[in-house]
Design a protein around this motif. Sequence first.
Motif, PDB file in Angstrom:
ATOM      1  N   GLU A 192       0.847  -1.181   0.000  1.00  0.00           N
ATOM      2  CA  GLU A 192       0.000   0.000   0.000  1.00  0.00           C
ATOM      3  C   GLU A 192       0.883   1.232   0.000  1.00  0.00           C
ATOM      4  OE1 GLU A 192      -2.815   1.794   3.359  1.00  0.00           O
ATOM      5  OE2 GLU A 192      -3.506  -0.120   2.566  1.00  0.00           O
ATOM      6  N   ASP A 193       0.529   2.218  -0.797  1.00  0.00           N
ATOM      7  CA  ASP A 193       1.273   3.481  -0.859  1.00  0.00           C
ATOM      8  C   ASP A 193       2.762   3.269  -1.137  1.00  0.00           C
ATOM      9  OD1 ASP A 193      -1.069   4.817  -0.462  1.00  0.00           O
ATOM     10  OD2 ASP A 193      -0.710   5.242   1.645  1.00  0.00           O
ATOM     11  N   VAL A 194       3.061   2.493  -2.168  1.00  0.00           N
ATOM     12  CA  VAL A 194       4.440   2.281  -2.607  1.00  0.00           C
ATOM     13  C   VAL A 194       4.896   3.560  -3.303  1.00  0.00           C
ATOM     14  CG1 VAL A 194       5.954   0.919  -4.084  1.00  0.00           C
ATOM     15  CG2 VAL A 194       4.038  -0.194  -2.894  1.00  0.00           C
ATOM     16  N   ALA A 195       5.968   4.181  -2.815  1.00  0.00           N
ATOM     17  CA  ALA A 195       6.443   5.455  -3.356  1.00  0.00           C
ATOM     18  C   ALA A 195       7.085   5.270  -4.724  1.00  0.00           C
ATOM     19  CB  ALA A 195       7.427   6.095  -2.395  1.00  0.00           C
ATOM     20  N   LEU A 196       6.689   6.139  -5.665  1.00  0.00           N
ATOM     21  CA  LEU A 196       7.271   6.205  -7.006  1.00  0.00           C
ATOM     22  C   LEU A 196       7.727   7.638  -7.232  1.00  0.00           C
ATOM     23  CD1 LEU A 196       4.448   4.376  -8.993  1.00  0.00           C
ATOM     24  CD2 LEU A 196       6.565   3.367  -8.146  1.00  0.00           C
ATOM     25  N   GLU A 197       8.851   7.819  -7.917  1.00  0.00           N
ATOM     26  CA  GLU A 197       9.329   9.174  -8.185  1.00  0.00           C
ATOM     27  C   GLU A 197       8.528   9.802  -9.310  1.00  0.00           C
ATOM     28  OE1 GLU A 197      13.379  11.635  -9.283  1.00  0.00           O
ATOM     29  OE2 GLU A 197      13.528   9.526  -8.703  1.00  0.00           O
TER      30      GLU A 197
END
Length: 87
Positions: free
Chosen positions: A64-69
Amino acid sequence: MVGGVVANIVKTEAGVWVQCIDRTYTDQTCAIRVKDAKEMKVGDRLWWQGKNAFWTPKPDDGREDVALERVGYSHSKIPDEIMEKMA
């Protein structure tokens, strides 16, 4: 709007364009470009704030809410010139 359900994904040399539909109140669309989205698929969820976008795969696999640039600014849709190149 700052995200929603992923409706379209277009991979380019400059990153991955992702278009979302906000199904909460309206069916507005919004799009951004991220550096990489190898596993993202239509139907996943995406939202963004500041320099990051946050991806949640569907069906739920525990992530959940995996950070991507994030690259650049938001748009109302994937730009026409990008879509034309992919056709």
